[in-house]
Design an enzyme around this catalytic site. Structure first.
Site, PDB file in Angstrom:
ATOM      1  N   ARG A 199       0.836  -1.209   0.000  1.00 32.07           N
ATOM      2  CA  ARG A 199       0.000   0.000   0.000  1.00 32.07           C
ATOM      3  C   ARG A 199       0.867   1.254   0.000  1.00 32.07           C
ATOM      4  O   ARG A 199       0.583   2.217  -0.708  1.00 32.07           O
ATOM      5  CB  ARG A 199      -0.931  -0.011   1.214  1.00 32.07           C
ATOM      6  CG  ARG A 199      -2.033  -1.055   1.119  1.00 32.07           C
ATOM      7  CD  ARG A 199      -2.787  -1.205   2.428  1.00 32.07           C
ATOM      8  NE  ARG A 199      -3.865  -2.171   2.307  1.00 32.07           N
ATOM      9  CZ  ARG A 199      -4.363  -2.862   3.335  1.00 32.07           C
ATOM     10  NH1 ARG A 199      -3.873  -2.690   4.556  1.00 32.07           N
ATOM     11  NH2 ARG A 199      -5.343  -3.722   3.145  1.00 32.07           N
ATOM     12  N   THR A 215      -7.686  -1.700  16.580  1.00 25.28           N
ATOM     13  CA  THR A 215      -6.553  -0.903  17.074  1.00 25.28           C
ATOM     14  C   THR A 215      -6.163   0.159  16.048  1.00 25.28           C
ATOM     15  O   THR A 215      -5.920   1.319  16.393  1.00 25.28           O
ATOM     16  CB  THR A 215      -5.330  -1.824  17.338  1.00 25.28           C
ATOM     17  OG1 THR A 215      -5.722  -2.868  18.217  1.00 25.28           O
ATOM     18  CG2 THR A 215      -4.172  -1.060  17.944  1.00 25.28           C
ATOM     19  N   ARG A 216      -6.130  -0.232  14.777  1.00 29.35           N
ATOM     20  CA  ARG A 216      -5.724   0.710  13.722  1.00 29.35           C
ATOM     21  C   ARG A 216      -6.762   1.833  13.555  1.00 29.35           C
ATOM     22  O   ARG A 216      -6.406   2.990  13.354  1.00 29.35           O
ATOM     23  CB  ARG A 216      -5.508  -0.037  12.401  1.00 29.35           C
ATOM     24  CG  ARG A 216      -4.180  -0.782  12.371  1.00 29.35           C
ATOM     25  CD  ARG A 216      -3.948  -1.496  11.062  1.00 29.35           C
ATOM     26  NE  ARG A 216      -4.695  -2.750  10.982  1.00 29.35           N
ATOM     27  CZ  ARG A 216      -5.263  -3.217   9.878  1.00 29.35           C
ATOM     28  NH1 ARG A 216      -5.194  -2.539   8.742  1.00 29.35           N
ATOM     29  NH2 ARG A 216      -5.901  -4.365   9.884  1.00 29.35           N
ATOM     30  N   CYS A 241       5.356 -12.184   2.434  1.00 25.54           N
ATOM     31  CA  CYS A 241       4.311 -11.226   2.804  1.00 25.54           C
ATOM     32  C   CYS A 241       4.839  -9.800   2.825  1.00 25.54           C
ATOM     33  O   CYS A 241       4.172  -8.907   3.296  1.00 25.54           O
ATOM     34  CB  CYS A 241       3.753 -11.574   4.183  1.00 25.54           C
ATOM     35  SG  CYS A 241       2.562 -12.919   4.161  1.00 25.54           S
TER      36      CYS A 241
END
Length: 311
Positions: free
Chosen positions: A131, A153-154, A239
């Site tokens: 991103r 949380t984000r 990842c």
């Protein structure tokens, strides 16, 4: 009346709200088929270590590792994951048992106030290299800050800081009804491989469980996520590298459309590929697309990315 099967299938999951939603979704589908189930929540290192970017932890599959160990140790029978978090190579003895029908594949920008900052200097939060790189490619003057933790949380961190917005997977917010009104679809951003899909893994030697879970498999989602993950694996992204991939099946003409992208970490370099093939060619689509990228500058770019991540 469905006859209840004898063994209780223990469903391993992380203990975040989203992970538990996913586990309960699988539980309901299995129970509808007549199976007995039990949910076992396990905390992962990815949820605990919130002060380091994922790629600095030096591990792919940090969210899945704890559950893999619990499964290998016989504490749980299956694990339910957001498929985009799962490494392309599963641990020995663990197999993909089912991919559920895919939800929304898009990334979205959750923003505060209007979107005028897009034309000026803005600050965006994300913990994803993919991103970040795509954002910088489109908005090179913006600041991108790291954002870690589970979805809840984000979202709280976004409220607590003076950032203009943060990037989320639409599916995660939609599943737990956290998607606010102040969002915009980032349809120009190529999602992570298998974004919006849920996968169930089981032990290879557990025939009863694999037989049960395989009934939940969605073949269209399985094929499209296979292509995307093959693309990722062939580029050796794990990842962490800034790699996006999206495959879509077209029912009207029996074809697969594929888009793949590899970017430098700073977003300045971008290698893209788009292909449309007959459904009969799906098995090598991800591999062939990745090979084309590697042959056209991707191999050098992957080396550069790996060196930067080692620093």
């Amino acid at each position: 009346m469905l006859k209840v099967k004898e063994k209780t299938i223990r469903i391993g999951t992380r203990d975040s709200e989203l992970a538990l939603w996913q586990a309960h979704t699988v539980q309901k589908q299995l129970q509808d088929l007549g199976y007995k189930t039990e949910i076992v929540a396990v905390k992962s290192d990815g949820d605990i270590i919130l002060d380091k970017p994922l790629y600095e932890l030096g591990i792919t599959g940090i969210f899945t590792k704890t559950l893999d160990i619990a499964m290998i140790n016989g504490q749980v029978d299956i694990a339910v994951h957001s498929m985009k978090d799962v490494p392309t190579a599963l641990p020995k003895g663990i197999v993909q048992a089912a991919v559920l029908e895919r939800a929304n594949v898009l990334d979205i920008l959750v923003h505060k106030g209007d979107l005028s900052f897009l034309e000026n200097n803005g600050t965006i939060a994300t913990g994803s290299l993919r991103r970040q790189a795509q954002w910088w490619n489109k908005y090179p003057n913006h600041t991108v800050v790291d954002l870690r933790g589970n979805v809840n949380t984000r979202m709280q961190k976004l409220k607590d800081n003076d950032w203009n917005g943060a990037v989320f997977a639409a599916a995660g917010l939609e599943r737990i009804n956290l998607k606010p009104d102040s969002f915009t679809n980032l349809d120009w951003m190529i999602p992570a491989s298998a974004q919006g899909a849920m996968v169930i893994v089981a032990m290879e030697n557990d025939g009863f469980t694999i037989d049960a879970v395989s009934q939940l498999n969605d073949i269209e989602t399985e094929i499209c996520t296979y292509i995307e993950r093959q693309f990722l694996r062939t580029l050796e992204g794990g990842c962490t590298a800034p790699i996006g991939a999206l495959a879509k099946y077209n029912e009207h003409d029996d074809t697969i459309d594929f888009k793949g992208v590899l970017l430098s970490i700073d977003g300045k370099q971008k290698l893209e590929i788009e292909k449309a093939v007959d459904i009969s060619e799906w098995k090598k689509l991800g591999f062939n697309s990745a090979q084309e990228i590697l042959e056209n500058g991707g191999a050098e770019l992957m080396k550069k990315i790996k060196n930067e991540l080692k620093k």
